[in-house]
Design a protein around this motif. Structure first.
Motif, PDB file in Angstrom:
ATOM      1  N   UNK A  38      14.257 -36.174 -37.830  1.00  9.80           N
ATOM      2  CA  UNK A  38      13.422 -36.276 -39.036  1.00  9.80           C
ATOM      3  C   UNK A  38      12.084 -36.978 -38.827  1.00  9.80           C
ATOM      4  N   UNK A  39      11.939 -37.771 -37.772  1.00 10.69           N
ATOM      5  CA  UNK A  39      10.665 -38.453 -37.530  1.00 10.69           C
ATOM      6  C   UNK A  39       9.742 -37.666 -36.600  1.00 10.69           C
ATOM      7  N   UNK A  40      10.243 -36.538 -36.080  1.00  8.94           N
ATOM      8  CA  UNK A  40       9.469 -35.741 -35.141  1.00  8.94           C
ATOM      9  C   UNK A  40       8.568 -34.749 -35.874  1.00  8.94           C
ATOM     10  N   UNK A  41       7.632 -34.186 -35.120  1.00  8.50           N
ATOM     11  CA  UNK A  41       6.784 -33.122 -35.656  1.00  8.50           C
ATOM     12  C   UNK A  41       6.736 -31.993 -34.636  1.00  8.50           C
ATOM     13  N   UNK A  42       7.023 -30.774 -35.092  1.00  8.67           N
ATOM     14  CA  UNK A  42       7.063 -29.603 -34.227  1.00  8.67           C
ATOM     15  C   UNK A  42       5.781 -28.795 -34.420  1.00  8.67           C
ATOM     16  N   UNK A  43       5.051 -28.596 -33.336  1.00 10.40           N
ATOM     17  CA  UNK A  43       3.902 -27.695 -33.381  1.00 10.40           C
ATOM     18  C   UNK A  43       4.272 -26.412 -32.652  1.00 10.40           C
ATOM     19  N   UNK A  44       4.132 -25.293 -33.338  1.00 10.73           N
ATOM     20  CA  UNK A  44       4.553 -23.998 -32.819  1.00 10.73           C
ATOM     21  C   UNK A  44       3.353 -23.094 -32.547  1.00 10.73           C
ATOM     22  N   UNK A  45       3.283 -22.609 -31.316  1.00 10.99           N
ATOM     23  CA  UNK A  45       2.270 -21.620 -30.956  1.00 10.99           C
ATOM     24  C   UNK A  45       2.963 -20.495 -30.174  1.00 10.99           C
ATOM     25  N   UNK A  46       3.818 -19.722 -30.866  1.00 11.79           N
ATOM     26  CA  UNK A  46       4.591 -18.679 -30.183  1.00 11.79           C
ATOM     27  C   UNK A  46       3.722 -17.475 -29.850  1.00 11.79           C
ATOM     28  N   UNK A  47       4.247 -16.527 -29.067  1.00 11.19           N
ATOM     29  CA  UNK A  47       3.507 -15.276 -28.876  1.00 11.19           C
ATOM     30  C   UNK A  47       3.189 -14.648 -30.223  1.00 11.19           C
ATOM     31  N   UNK A  48       1.997 -14.113 -30.357  1.00 14.92           N
ATOM     32  CA  UNK A  48       1.573 -13.557 -31.633  1.00 14.92           C
ATOM     33  C   UNK A  48       2.178 -12.177 -31.853  1.00 14.92           C
ATOM     34  N   UNK A  49       2.800 -11.977 -32.995  1.00  9.22           N
ATOM     35  CA  UNK A  49       3.378 -10.684 -33.346  1.00  9.22           C
ATOM     36  C   UNK A  49       2.281  -9.622 -33.342  1.00  9.22           C
ATOM     37  N   UNK A  55       1.750  -9.374 -41.960  1.00 10.31           N
ATOM     38  CA  UNK A  55       2.691  -9.552 -43.065  1.00 10.31           C
ATOM     39  C   UNK A  55       3.783 -10.560 -42.744  1.00 10.31           C
ATOM     40  N   UNK A  56       3.989 -10.852 -41.445  1.00  6.71           N
ATOM     41  CA  UNK A  56       5.039 -11.792 -41.049  1.00  6.71           C
ATOM     42  C   UNK A  56       4.817 -13.176 -41.660  1.00  6.71           C
ATOM     43  N   UNK A  86       8.156 -13.357 -21.257  1.00  5.60           N
ATOM     44  CA  UNK A  86       9.308 -12.565 -21.666  1.00  5.60           C
ATOM     45  C   UNK A  86       8.943 -11.813 -22.941  1.00  5.60           C
ATOM     46  N   UNK A  87       9.774 -10.857 -23.311  1.00  5.90           N
ATOM     47  CA  UNK A  87       9.510 -10.065 -24.509  1.00  5.90           C
ATOM     48  C   UNK A  87       9.618 -10.938 -25.760  1.00  5.90           C
ATOM     49  N   UNK A  88       8.796 -10.632 -26.751  1.00  4.79           N
ATOM     50  CA  UNK A  88       8.836 -11.355 -28.015  1.00  4.79           C
ATOM     51  C   UNK A  88       8.886 -10.324 -29.132  1.00  4.79           C
ATOM     52  N   UNK A  89       9.999 -10.271 -29.848  1.00  7.60           N
ATOM     53  CA  UNK A  89      10.235  -9.239 -30.849  1.00  7.60           C
ATOM     54  C   UNK A  89      10.068  -9.787 -32.254  1.00  7.60           C
ATOM     55  N   UNK A  90      10.015  -8.884 -33.228  1.00 10.92           N
ATOM     56  CA  UNK A  90       9.965  -9.298 -34.625  1.00 10.92           C
ATOM     57  C   UNK A  90      11.216 -10.088 -35.009  1.00 10.92           C
ATOM     58  N   UNK A  91      12.355  -9.673 -34.458  1.00 14.99           N
ATOM     59  CA  UNK A  91      13.608 -10.378 -34.761  1.00 14.99           C
ATOM     60  C   UNK A  91      13.576 -11.806 -34.224  1.00 14.99           C
ATOM     61  N   UNK A  92      13.004 -11.972 -33.038  1.00 14.24           N
ATOM     62  CA  UNK A  92      12.876 -13.313 -32.451  1.00 14.24           C
ATOM     63  C   UNK A  92      11.973 -14.182 -33.314  1.00 14.24           C
ATOM     64  N   UNK A  93      10.872 -13.612 -33.782  1.00 18.49           N
ATOM     65  CA  UNK A  93       9.934 -14.361 -34.622  1.00 18.49           C
ATOM     66  C   UNK A  93      10.581 -14.766 -35.940  1.00 18.49           C
ATOM     67  N   UNK A  94      11.389 -13.882 -36.512  1.00 19.01           N
ATOM     68  CA  UNK A  94      12.094 -14.204 -37.752  1.00 19.01           C
ATOM     69  C   UNK A  94      13.118 -15.311 -37.523  1.00 19.01           C
ATOM     70  N   UNK A  95      13.828 -15.254 -36.397  1.00 21.17           N
ATOM     71  CA  UNK A  95      14.790 -16.309 -36.061  1.00 21.17           C
ATOM     72  C   UNK A  95      14.097 -17.654 -35.880  1.00 21.17           C
ATOM     73  N   UNK A  96      12.908 -17.635 -35.275  1.00 19.82           N
ATOM     74  CA  UNK A  96      12.140 -18.869 -35.103  1.00 19.82           C
ATOM     75  C   UNK A  96      11.797 -19.487 -36.454  1.00 19.82           C
ATOM     76  N   UNK A  97      11.347 -18.667 -37.380  1.00 19.38           N
ATOM     77  CA  UNK A  97      11.000 -19.173 -38.709  1.00 19.38           C
ATOM     78  C   UNK A  97      12.213 -19.802 -39.397  1.00 19.38           C
ATOM     79  N   UNK A  98      13.353 -19.138 -39.298  1.00 17.97           N
ATOM     80  CA  UNK A  98      14.570 -19.659 -39.941  1.00 17.97           C
ATOM     81  C   UNK A  98      14.986 -20.984 -39.313  1.00 17.97           C
ATOM     82  N   UNK A  99      15.020 -21.054 -37.976  1.00 20.53           N
ATOM     83  CA  UNK A  99      15.439 -22.282 -37.293  1.00 20.53           C
ATOM     84  C   UNK A  99      14.493 -23.436 -37.595  1.00 20.53           C
ATOM     85  N   UNK A 100      13.214 -23.149 -37.680  1.00 23.72           N
ATOM     86  CA  UNK A 100      12.234 -24.207 -37.950  1.00 23.72           C
ATOM     87  C   UNK A 100      12.389 -24.738 -39.363  1.00 23.72           C
ATOM     88  N   UNK A 101      12.572 -23.859 -40.317  1.00 24.23           N
ATOM     89  CA  UNK A 101      12.765 -24.296 -41.707  1.00 24.23           C
ATOM     90  C   UNK A 101      14.029 -25.141 -41.855  1.00 24.23           C
TER      91      UNK A 101
END
Length: 308
Positions: free
Chosen positions: A187-198, A241-242, A206-221
């Motif tokens: 809870x005291x940490x801060x995550x900065x995300x700069x993933x491969x751009x959809x 639209x992502x 490695x490959x970066x898919x729409x499903x991977x990007x959606x999973x990232x959003x869910x895990x981060x939230x």
């Protein structure tokens, strides 16, 4: 804080000119134990510039981590980098692309960080691109005279700057999947995300898919930490639209930016960049933000209080 720094590694989409925008948008006080966490650290541009006291800097690409670790451990020093690149650059000037591809083959067999640094600075547009079959496969940049005295000084100074930013800080570099990195955040940490751009990635490692990007959003939230995501939002042709679909509950800040990766000036079009922040971790409204050298004062004002 002084001048915005540039890391010794280059990459497509590097955030050097966006660091002031990112830093000025984030409202986070790390306290004595909070960590700045990056699951996709890449060149280390953002972390090196904001220079938090504690950090977990991870990437699935072992070669970018290898360079950053070797700088941290004084294996890659300004002097050793200058000496090695002088020798390699002299051979490149003599033999041209034949030597480039010789080093590329050697690197794909041994993974030596100094070879990776050489290839990164001699390749086409500094693009970091791998394939599962052939490894690092970015072609030669067709500049055999690139490693001039001035250029060698520039790269060795970038290594010196990176090392100075790491000194005295509790930074851990890790080769690991983004899921493991985010799962470790508290809870005291801060995550900065700069993933491969959809829609704009080119096999960084490695490959970066729409499903991977959606999973990232869910895990981060689901994480208890604060967070911010960098992602392209819109250009003259289309909108991402992502952002709305997966990050719609965040606070969105935008900046107009130019990526200098096109083969010609006419191909280097403006991009609207988005920074999606967890509510409560945003600063006051920035208004319109356009990247450029004139924003140095913004950087000074934003970074110094952040980690003082």
């Amino acid at each position: 804080m002084g001048k915005i720094g540039t890391p010794p590694l280059k990459s497509q989409g590097i955030k050097t000119k966006l660091v002031p925008f990112i830093a000025q948008s984030i409202n986070w006080a790390p306290g004595s134990s909070g960590r700045w966490i990056e699951p996709f650290v890449g060149t280390g541009c953002v972390a090196l510039n904001v220079a938090p006291p504690r950090a977990l800097l991870a990437d699935i690409n072992p070669h970018v981590i290898g360079v950053l670790r070797d700088i941290q451990k004084d294996v890659l020093t300004p002097q050793s980098v200058r000496s090695s690149l002088f020798e390699m650059g002299s051979e490149l000037a003599r033999r041209g692309e034949e030597y480039y591809y010789e080093v590329r083959t050697r690197f794909n067999e041994t993974g030596e960080p100094i070879d990776f640094l050489f290839l990164n600075r001699a390749s086409f547009n500094g693009i970091i691109r791998f394939s599962r079959k052939s490894g690092f496969n970015t072609p030669f940049g067709h500049k055999p005279e690139r490693f001039s005295t001035q250029f060698l000084s520039k790269v060795s100074n970038q290594v010196a700057w990176a090392r100075e930013r790491m000194m005295g800080k509790d930074w851990v570099f890790a080769v690991q999947d983004w899921r493991d990195t985010i799962a470790s955040a508290g809870p005291k940490d801060f995550i900065y995300l700069d993933p491969p751009y959809i829609g704009r990635s080119a096999d960084y490692f490695s490959q970066w898919s729409d499903a991977e990007a959606t999973s990232l959003a869910h895990a981060t939230r689901e994480s208890p930490a604060g967070y911010a995501l960098s992602m392209w939002l819109e250009n003259e042709h289309r909108r991402n639209d992502h952002i709305e679909e997966s990050w719609g509950q965040t606070v969105i800040r935008t900046a107009t930016h130019f990526y200098h990766v096109g083969a010609s000036e006419s191909q280097r079009k403006p991009m609207i960049e988005a920074l999606a922040l967890r509510p409560g971790y945003e600063t006051s409204d920035l208004g319109t933000f356009i990247t450029g050298r004139s924003l140095q004062k913004r950087m000074d004002d934003a970074i110094e209080p952040l980690f003082a």
